[in-house]
Design an enzyme around this catalytic site. Structure first.
Site, PDB file in Angstrom:
ATOM      1  N   ARG A  10       0.878  -1.182   0.000  1.00 37.41           N
ATOM      2  CA  ARG A  10       0.000   0.000   0.000  1.00 37.41           C
ATOM      3  C   ARG A  10       0.907   1.222   0.000  1.00 37.41           C
ATOM      4  O   ARG A  10       1.727   1.399   0.911  1.00 37.41           O
ATOM      5  CB  ARG A  10      -0.912   0.012   1.229  1.00 37.41           C
ATOM      6  CG  ARG A  10      -1.594   1.360   1.424  1.00 37.41           C
ATOM      7  CD  ARG A  10      -2.714   1.349   2.409  1.00 37.41           C
ATOM      8  NE  ARG A  10      -3.875   0.652   1.876  1.00 37.41           N
ATOM      9  CZ  ARG A  10      -5.106   0.762   2.361  1.00 37.41           C
ATOM     10  NH1 ARG A  10      -5.342   1.543   3.401  1.00 37.41           N
ATOM     11  NH2 ARG A  10      -6.100   0.090   1.824  1.00 37.41           N
TER      12      ARG A  10
ATOM     13  N   CYS B 274     -16.216   1.486   0.431  1.00 35.55           N
ATOM     14  CA  CYS B 274     -15.050   0.683   0.823  1.00 35.55           C
ATOM     15  C   CYS B 274     -14.693   0.849   2.289  1.00 35.55           C
ATOM     16  O   CYS B 274     -14.012  -0.012   2.857  1.00 35.55           O
ATOM     17  CB  CYS B 274     -13.856   1.033  -0.064  1.00 35.55           C
ATOM     18  SG  CYS B 274     -13.280   2.739   0.085  1.00 35.55           S
TER      19      CYS B 274
ATOM     20  N   HIS C 285      -7.373   0.776  -6.495  1.00 35.69           N
ATOM     21  CA  HIS C 285      -7.613  -0.049  -5.295  1.00 35.69           C
ATOM     22  C   HIS C 285      -8.285  -1.349  -5.763  1.00 35.69           C
ATOM     23  O   HIS C 285      -9.444  -1.621  -5.461  1.00 35.69           O
ATOM     24  CB  HIS C 285      -8.475   0.710  -4.301  1.00 35.69           C
ATOM     25  CG  HIS C 285      -8.453   0.132  -2.906  1.00 35.69           C
ATOM     26  ND1 HIS C 285      -7.665  -0.941  -2.546  1.00 35.69           N
ATOM     27  CD2 HIS C 285      -9.132   0.500  -1.777  1.00 35.69           C
ATOM     28  CE1 HIS C 285      -7.859  -1.216  -1.259  1.00 35.69           C
ATOM     29  NE2 HIS C 285      -8.734  -0.362  -0.770  1.00 35.69           N
TER      30      HIS C 285
ATOM     31  N   ARG D 247     -13.349  -8.933   2.203  1.00 35.98           N
ATOM     32  CA  ARG D 247     -11.933  -8.691   1.848  1.00 35.98           C
ATOM     33  C   ARG D 247     -11.119  -9.939   2.188  1.00 35.98           C
ATOM     34  O   ARG D 247     -10.228 -10.347   1.463  1.00 35.98           O
ATOM     35  CB  ARG D 247     -11.375  -7.489   2.629  1.00 35.98           C
ATOM     36  CG  ARG D 247     -11.935  -6.126   2.256  1.00 35.98           C
ATOM     37  CD  ARG D 247     -11.507  -5.674   0.876  1.00 35.98           C
ATOM     38  NE  ARG D 247     -10.064  -5.520   0.723  1.00 35.98           N
ATOM     39  CZ  ARG D 247      -9.361  -4.439   1.077  1.00 35.98           C
ATOM     40  NH1 ARG D 247      -9.977  -3.389   1.584  1.00 35.98           N
ATOM     41  NH2 ARG D 247      -8.046  -4.375   0.877  1.00 35.98           N
TER      42      ARG D 247
ATOM     43  N   GLN E 154     -10.156  -4.001  -3.365  1.00 36.09           N
ATOM     44  CA  GLN E 154     -11.450  -3.590  -2.837  1.00 36.09           C
ATOM     45  C   GLN E 154     -12.548  -3.816  -3.877  1.00 36.09           C
ATOM     46  O   GLN E 154     -13.626  -4.331  -3.555  1.00 36.09           O
ATOM     47  CB  GLN E 154     -11.407  -2.121  -2.430  1.00 36.09           C
ATOM     48  CG  GLN E 154     -12.701  -1.618  -1.837  1.00 36.09           C
ATOM     49  CD  GLN E 154     -13.009  -2.224  -0.472  1.00 36.09           C
ATOM     50  OE1 GLN E 154     -12.182  -2.148   0.423  1.00 36.09           O
ATOM     51  NE2 GLN E 154     -14.180  -2.818  -0.304  1.00 36.09           N
TER      52      GLN E 154
HETATM   53  N1  NVA Z   1      -9.987   6.669  -1.576  1.00 34.74           N
HETATM   54  C1  NVA Z   1      -9.592   6.292  -0.241  1.00 34.74           C
HETATM   55  C2  NVA Z   1      -9.786   4.824  -0.036  1.00 34.74           C
HETATM   56  C3  NVA Z   1      -9.447   4.326   1.339  1.00 34.74           C
HETATM   57  C4  NVA Z   1      -9.610   2.841   1.481  1.00 34.74           C
HETATM   58  C5  NVA Z   1      -8.138   6.680  -0.011  1.00 34.74           C
HETATM   59  O1  NVA Z   1      -7.323   6.478  -0.906  1.00 34.74           O
HETATM   60  O2  NVA Z   1      -7.841   7.211   1.072  1.00 34.74           O
HETATM   61  N1   CP Z   2     -11.187  -0.197   2.420  1.00 32.41           N
HETATM   62  C1   CP Z   2      -9.915  -0.244   2.839  1.00 32.41           C
HETATM   63  O1   CP Z   2      -8.975  -0.488   2.075  1.00 32.41           O
HETATM   64  O2   CP Z   2      -9.772  -0.008   4.170  1.00 32.41           O
HETATM   65  P1   CP Z   2      -8.418   0.258   4.945  1.00 32.41           P
HETATM   66  O3   CP Z   2      -7.893   1.591   4.505  1.00 32.41           O
HETATM   67  O4   CP Z   2      -8.814   0.247   6.398  1.00 32.41           O
HETATM   68  O5   CP Z   2      -7.431  -0.825   4.629  1.00 32.41           O
END
Ligand code: NVA
Ligand code: CP
Length: 309
Positions: free
Chosen positions: A106, A262, A133, A290, A136
């Site tokens: 990530r 998400c 992502h 997930r 997700q």
């Molecule tokens: N669009 C959000 C998704 C978090 C799971 C982000 O990138 O912060």
């Molecule tokens: N939806 C998702 O990816 O959640 P987190 O940021 O908690 O991993």
């Protein structure tokens, strides 16, 4: 001859047929865990995870997921690695992939996961970048499959920021044969230069959120301020006013439409509490899934299709 590992860096890395397999495998793994039966398909294997951004669901689902398959996880947060002190990503990739059996990352730029994968001996999974992502959206589509069946030919409505989630939804639409209608304010729309011709054909922009939602099978949204955009808070709050999923907006969707997010969510901003906590919401199912969808994915990347009795 060394064979190239199979990665999951964007949704477009999977075919529709592979996704069909992953859905049936995820369903089986889920049913078995609910009966207290754990697979042992990845016994002795290790998943390394690098987190350069915060996470709850991704961290917990990948870590518990690999354990439920008999393997182990090593978790590195951004500041724990030498990447944060300038070690080149290719060097880090060569070292970690000489020890771990798979890597989940990530991070901020998609280019980082692409560079890591290009120098990795083992499968690399995108656990969220600024641009995509895919884990997700794979899970969200599995959740829809569980509750409503085939998504092909249906409409998904996206209301809000054209962020990493929306780009993965658009790729998924192209792979799986559905449409995405989205409503976003000017300045926060999809960059069409990032899409293939086929992806563009699956996408329609609507000025009015009600038009995006009309007849949709899934209504979905995400935070107005993604990780890394905190300095734009005030500007974004002004821009997204009116792009909220609320009960009035949900009335335009199909009668059996579901709401997805998400998570984490901000009630009162991109979605109202009555929708996210209401009868059409599948957010808790998405979160649990997930675990199962990603178990099927890791197994598939490492072992290919598992024959089940
Ligand atoms: N669009 C959000 C998704 C978090 C799971 C982000 O990138 O912060
Ligand atoms: N939806 C998702 O990816 O959640 P987190 O940021 O908690 O991993």
């Amino acid at each position: 001859m060394t064979t190239q590992p199979k990665h999951f860096l964007t949704f477009a890395d999977l075919t529709c047929d592979e996704i069909g397999y992953l859905f049936s495998r995820a369903r089986l793994l889920k049913e078995r865990v609910h009966m207290g039966q754990y697979a042992n398909t990845l016994k002795g294997r290790t998943l390394a995870m690098i987190f350069e951004k915060a996470s709850t669901r991704t961290r917990v689902s990948f870590e518990i997921g690999i354990m439920q398959l008999g393997g182990n996880a090593v978790v590195l947060s951004g500041n724990d690695t030498q990447i944060s002190r300038g070690e080149p990503v290719p060097d880090t990739a060569r070292v970690i992939s000489s020890m771990a059996d798979a890597v989940m990352i990530r991070t901020f730029q998609q280019q980082m996961v692409e560079t890591f994968a290009a120098h990795s001996r083992v499968p690399v999974i995108n656990g969220l970048t600024d641009e995509h992502h895919p884990c997700q959206v794979l899970t969200d589509l599995y959740t829809f499959f569980e509750h409503r069946g085939n998504i092909a030919g249906k409409s998904v409505a996206w209301v809000g920021d054209a962020n990493n989630m929306l780009y993965s939804w658009i790729q998924a639409a192209s792979v799986m044969g559905f449409n995405v209608r989205y409503a976003a304010p000017d300045g926060y729309r999809v960059d069409l230069s990032r899409l293939s011709e086929n992806e563009k054909d699956c996408l329609q922009w609507c000025a009015d959120p009600a038009d995006a939602v009309r007849g949709a099978a899934i209504v979905t949204t995400d935070v107005w301020v993604s990780m890394g955009q905190e300095a734009e808070n005030e500007k974004r709050f002004r821009a997204f006013e009116g792009f909220q999923v609320n009960a009035e907006l949900m009335r335009h969707a199909a009668a059996d439409a579901v709401f997805m997010h998400c998570l984490p969510a901000h009630r009162g901003e991109e979605v109202t509490a009555d929708v996210i906590d209401g009868a059409q919401s599948l957010v808790w199912e998405e979160a649990e899934n997930r675990l199962h969808a990603q178990k099927a994915l890791i197994e598939f990347l490492l072992l290919g299709r598992i024959k089940t009795d």
